[in-house]
Design an enzyme around this catalytic site. Structure first.
Site, short mmCIF file in Angstrom:
data_model
loop_
_atom_site.label_atom_id
_atom_site.label_comp_id
_atom_site.label_asym_id
_atom_site.label_seq_id
_atom_site.Cartn_x
_atom_site.Cartn_y
_atom_site.Cartn_z
N HIS A 198 20.21 19.02 -31.43
CA HIS A 198 20.55 18.20 -30.27
C HIS A 198 20.86 19.06 -29.05
CE1 HIS A 198 21.41 15.92 -33.93
NE2 HIS A 198 21.16 14.82 -33.24
N HIS A 236 18.37 13.94 -26.27
CA HIS A 236 19.51 13.83 -27.18
C HIS A 236 19.29 14.61 -28.47
CE1 HIS A 236 22.76 12.04 -29.58
NE2 HIS A 236 21.86 11.98 -30.53
N GLU A 273 43.22 0.68 -40.13
CA GLU A 273 43.01 1.47 -41.35
C GLU A 273 42.12 2.68 -41.11
OE1 GLU A 273 42.36 -1.78 -41.06
OE2 GLU A 273 43.96 -2.72 -42.23
N HIS A 278 40.90 -10.70 -50.39
CA HIS A 278 41.96 -9.71 -50.56
C HIS A 278 42.00 -9.12 -51.97
CE1 HIS A 278 43.09 -11.17 -46.68
NE2 HIS A 278 44.18 -10.44 -46.63
#
Lengths: 668, 668
Positions: free
Chosen positions: A24, A258, A406, A469
């Site tokens: 890149h 890129h 999280e 859950h």
């Protein structure tokens, strides 16, 4: 100014990618000015002592910009040679496709976008914690430096950047200085295809200082860094308007730049345009070398001064020094095990409750242990009761409130661990939400950093909250991550052993998987068995002669095995009971040990685990059966789910009987 | 106003949680005013026709507020009875812990935070696509309604909310109206523990209209909704300052109210305070019933008018109507298979390239197929070349640019699929980044919605990008998600069959896993074999008699099996070659079919797959070996990695020989 140095970095990167025919060039060429200014005017590093605690940290969150980082490390004298640069992306090189933290000077492995930024947030938190622990009015050795991070559109589009940046603003991490490489180009085209948010405004909303500059104007870059350093109480985002592949006459500002080599002719043209010899590759003009050397020359006395102060501190504050060294070494008190044993309550409870209790003993004995939960501290039982809360005003606090974030938690834990200084970070959430942070867990495993996950509510026995859950596939799926140790203890003693194992596992992450519901304490008929806990499985209850069958389980299902074995015994059927707290650890044991638990041959093996059955055949072999959950759960009280899904001792017993009857028929 | 109705909803929820002794009263009590106003003054629904395309959508992103939703559905006449409310969170009830989309009136299953909001974004995109496809100057039947979403702090802290909201702002989804339940409380305490960002400013930065109101002032709520409806070109966020557990004298504004029953006495006090009979449970005053009935009475004529217009449209625009019905039915042209077959190029290429080619044929034949990539369209080969780009001005476009937002992509795909109207959404990224969106994949599987994932760069053969970009555990780990079909084709024909399978799999998500590198076309010596593709595995090359061994593999490794079989054949060793495009599908086949491929007994089975080996023993049984990747990869060109890690035909051949030698020794 460092224009020539910036161009050197540009062309080194372009040459590396060209030689590898892979990589890149766009990001390195676009960010070379910011990098040159930062690395030749600000960054305090000492290549001779890459682990110097007082160093600045530099994180390349867009890891695909590795060629820029390797160029910088080469010029800064990190022992990456020109030959190494020429071996970019080749087998066995120290210049792999994305930066890997084993390479001196690379602070963290990056590539999966957004996580580098969150690692940097973790490092800044750790810097604050180090400062709060050991600095005083006279000595400011720790955390007295900056965490610099380069990020791009991709990093800022990823959700983890939001989570981590929001928390960084909340905590006022003013040691954190991020550059946003605002080049307007992504792989698929211009960013306006998908990305029109006002990034500056968004970061101001997080409580950051935002500075907007021309990313190719080195004076502006320098002033912005100075301003960022001055800001107290806020992290800084320097929004640098840049041109991807800056300097390339035909590739600048194009998506192609890129991730593809410029091509021989375009590279020539670029060199020409930048005033470099068009036919030389990996050319480093003297000015660039001098500039790096000049900066190193200025930093060296600072480094020496730091070392001097460090020795002074050692003399004047022997106690603080001992505490510091103790934490850094991660050597625990010799009597830790006895402490833990004496703190056991020896009664039935959930393993999460046992864990919460054990944590209190660990808190007292392991000062580097810090952590928290993604807003489930009460449920995960992760609170260090005497530890205080880490907050904007109090970095002595050992309880980290990550918020409902999280993924950022996972990547921040990695950053804290990578920071060094002996911090052992842990983070909790429900097992089912390990899915939200899975890539960060993988990164911890790939980097071999010590991080501990406390995953509670580990099965359908979550109960009423229902299938959203209730984890089913998460347990086996974590076991698939190479280098992650997964522990699912069955009772209090195993929970204690799990924590000890996790703390001793310094070369990788450990997941401790715990129940919501109460588990009965196990009677260990072979009391020596538990000593083999570390081998991943051990015999809890054995038969006098060759067993008729073997029952094995993990966590809350071990007790079902033991109970069912009792029922079978009353019918004259002798069953060995094996606890398997760590499936993948057990599979790595030598054949002799594995045979001693599960002998090859015709003794049928029955496994009980309230999770996906796939994988257990590695242990059962051919004769045998796995009683597990191969479907999603359901919303109802846990005891009722146990009945419905066959996770009672009676159901296990009947299931085994039915299998035996069928097998017998088959044999006839 | 609807104060009495709001209090009814509050108390119904509190009663439900109390009876179940499990659940979340805080959110329902806090959001009851917003809910009452929305459901009795605005929401256009018809419980008698829950799938009415012209209905508004309501998404409860914080699924733990299910008790509020069930109360609303009961009052709105959705056939959820009082007895159902009393069975909240019990086995087999239609009122599970978190809303599940199978329940009439529930638009999406929620619980894992942030995803409901992203589902709503997907629905708003689908509404725009439906409108663009079938509406004209005279008829505006489709997408002419709103998507309402309730979200809380948790939703907005999660990264996926950032990703989805940024994209929603970018696309100007003005049909999307979200409420932010700004109650200042999370499970662990006050939000200021972790969350001090300026949410309003953040959403303005995304390009949203933001309205700030008192969430208990019903007039303000009404005005805000009207204002949101008026806004053109922007989604709206209504920031409602609320009190968690509003009305409870001692629990209001406390974290305890989030997830615990109020308790009998407190519930009594609450009823008293709100002017309800303190000793009656599940009490619904007439005013509340009337208010809902009154609103339903107003909506009914609108519904009837819609149906009338729909029939008019059908008559006046028979072609558009046929197109609509065709898309909704998801019935594909009968000659689709022939079209696809005739479009095959029959030459070696990467399976991602084959997929990209096949997509062009699908584009022409399946108008409901829409999708894109998380900024890797070029790499994933997901572009529909004639489809146009979906953008702010063009919702006819079929190529969706998700940006570097994998998790939002996953949840948005779910929303598009849930919206109905026959859209079949697909989304692409690198296989390794399936980790970022794993929870959304799980939700698709749990909800049984048709979504197609295009995961390319499926192994270490990614090459130079190195271990951060090389999947190892992802393949087996996706197979662990119950209800997800995972397909890893080996060549062009299998890639075609994979797409057909995915398109026909209307009751769940499918992941198509593709290579970056070229794979040789397979010679299928048994041409009927491919007809068994749908069974997950089939024989590619068989032996005349009983085979000496069986070689099986998936994707790019199938060719290694075939080549190695050739080498073995030259030594007189007859090997059957089996392709296993779908491991978990094959394991679900009847025993007879499984036996016909892999007979029980002593014929050794060798598996070759460049991923984790765990799980394959389900197929090999005891004698046999799995050649896989149980460690992370490395950065180097793909061919070199093949050599180093033993994934060449020669290496496979030698590995098999070595195993046989050892096994033979053992037998002696």
């Amino acid at each position: 100014m460092s224009k020539r140095t910036a161009d050197t970095l540009r062309l080194l990167a372009a040459d590396m990618v060209e030689k590898a025919q892979s990589g890149h060039p766009g990001l390195p060429m676009g960010m070379a000015d910011c990098a040159a200014v930062l690395w030749t005017k600000f960054l305090r590093l000492n290549p001779a002592d890459p682990d110097w605690p007082g160093r600045d940290r530099f994180v390349m969150s867009g890891g695909h910009g590795s060629a820029l980082l390797y160029g910088l490390l080469h010029l800064a004298g990190y022992g990456i040679t020109l030959d190494d640069l020429k071996a970019f992306r080749q087998w066995g090189s120290v210049t792999p496709g994305h930066p890997e933290r084993e390479i001196p000077g690379v602070e963290t492995t990056t590539g999966p976008l957004g996580q580098g930024l969150a690692n940097a947030v973790g490092m800044a938190m750790a810097a604050g914690m180090a400062a709060a622990r050991w600095n005083d009015e006279t000595f400011s050795l720790f955390g007295d430096h900056y965490i610099y991070c380069f990020c791009g559109d991709g990093d800022l589009m990823e959700g983890v950047s939001h989570e981590a940046s929001s928390l960084a603003g909340h905590l006022g991490l003013d040691r954190l200085i991020c550059f946003y490489d605002n080049n307007g180009i992504t792989i698929d085209g211009k960013t306006d295809l998908t990305f029109s948010e006002n990034v500056a405004m968004r970061y101001r909303a997080y409580g950051w200082q935002v500075l907007e500059i021309d990313g190719h104007d080195q004076e502006q870059i320098e002033r912005a860094i100075l301003e960022a350093q001055k800001e107290k109480g806020k992290p800084s985002l320097i929004v640098a308007r840049t041109h991807i592949a800056f300097g390339s006459p035909n590739r600048q500002d194009t998506p192609e730049a890129h991730g593809s080599p410029l091509g021989g002719e375009e590279l020539r043209l670029t060199k020409e345009k930048l005033g470099f010899p068009p036919d030389r590759s990996f050319y480093i003009p003297e000015e660039a070398k001098k500039e790096f050397a000049g900066h190193a020359g200025k930093v060296k006395p600072e480094y020496d001064a730091w070392q001097l102060r460090y020795r002074e501190w050692q003399e004047k504050h022997p106690e603080a020094y001992r505490a510091y060294v103790g934490q850094v070494s991660k050597i625990f008190p010799e009597d830790l095990r006895e402490h833990l044993l004496s703190g056991l309550k020896n009664k039935d409870n959930s393993t999460r409750a046992h864990s919460g209790n054990i944590l209190q003993t660990l808190e007292k004995n392991i000062p580097g242990l810090v952590g928290g939960s993604a807003d489930l501290a009460g449920s995960n039982k992760t609170t260090l009761k005497q530890g205080g809360d880490l907050s904007r005003g109090n970095f002595k606090g050992r309880n980290i409130h990550f918020g409902i974030r999280e993924f950022a938690m996972g990547a921040i834990l990695n950053g804290i661990s990578l920071y060094g200084c002996g911090f052992i970070p842990f983070g909790g959430t429900f097992l089912v939400f390990s899915d939200y942070m899975r890539s960060a867990i993988r990164m911890a495993a790939l980097m071999k950093v010590q991080v501990i996950y406390v995953f509670t509510h580990d099965s359908i026995f979550v109960g009423e909250d229902g299938p959203t859950h209730q984890p089913v596939e998460q347990l086996m799926s974590l076991r698939l991550i190479p280098g992650l140790t997964v522990l699912r203890p069955a009772d209090e003693r195993e929970t204690m052993e799990s924590w000890i194992t996790a703390l001793e596992n310094r070369e990788g992450p450990t997941a401790i998987v715990l129940t919501r519901q109460t588990c009965p304490e196990q009677l260990r008929e072979r009391p020596d068995g538990i000593q083999h806990f570390k081998r991943g499985a051990y015999i809890v209850k054995d038969t006098s002669g060759t067993p008729d069958m073997i029952l094995a389980g993990s966590g809350s299902e071990l007790s079902l095995c033991a109970e069912a074995a009792g029922m079978l015994a009353s019918e004259g059927c002798a069953a060995r009971v094996v606890s398997v707290p760590s499936y993948e650890t057990f599979l790595q044991q030598d054949e002799a040990y594995r045979e001693s638990l599960f002998p090859t041959g015709n003794i049928p093996v029955f496994i009980v685990e309230a999770g996906r059955t796939l994988g257990w055949r590695e242990i059962t072999g051919n004769p045998g059966r796995v009683i597990g959950m191969d479907r999603f759960g359901s919303s109802a009280p846990g005891e009722e789910l146990a009945e419905k899904f066959g996770f009672t001792a009676k159901a296990v017993y009947h299931s085994i009987k039915a299998w035996l009857d069928k097998a017998e028929r088959k044999l006839v």
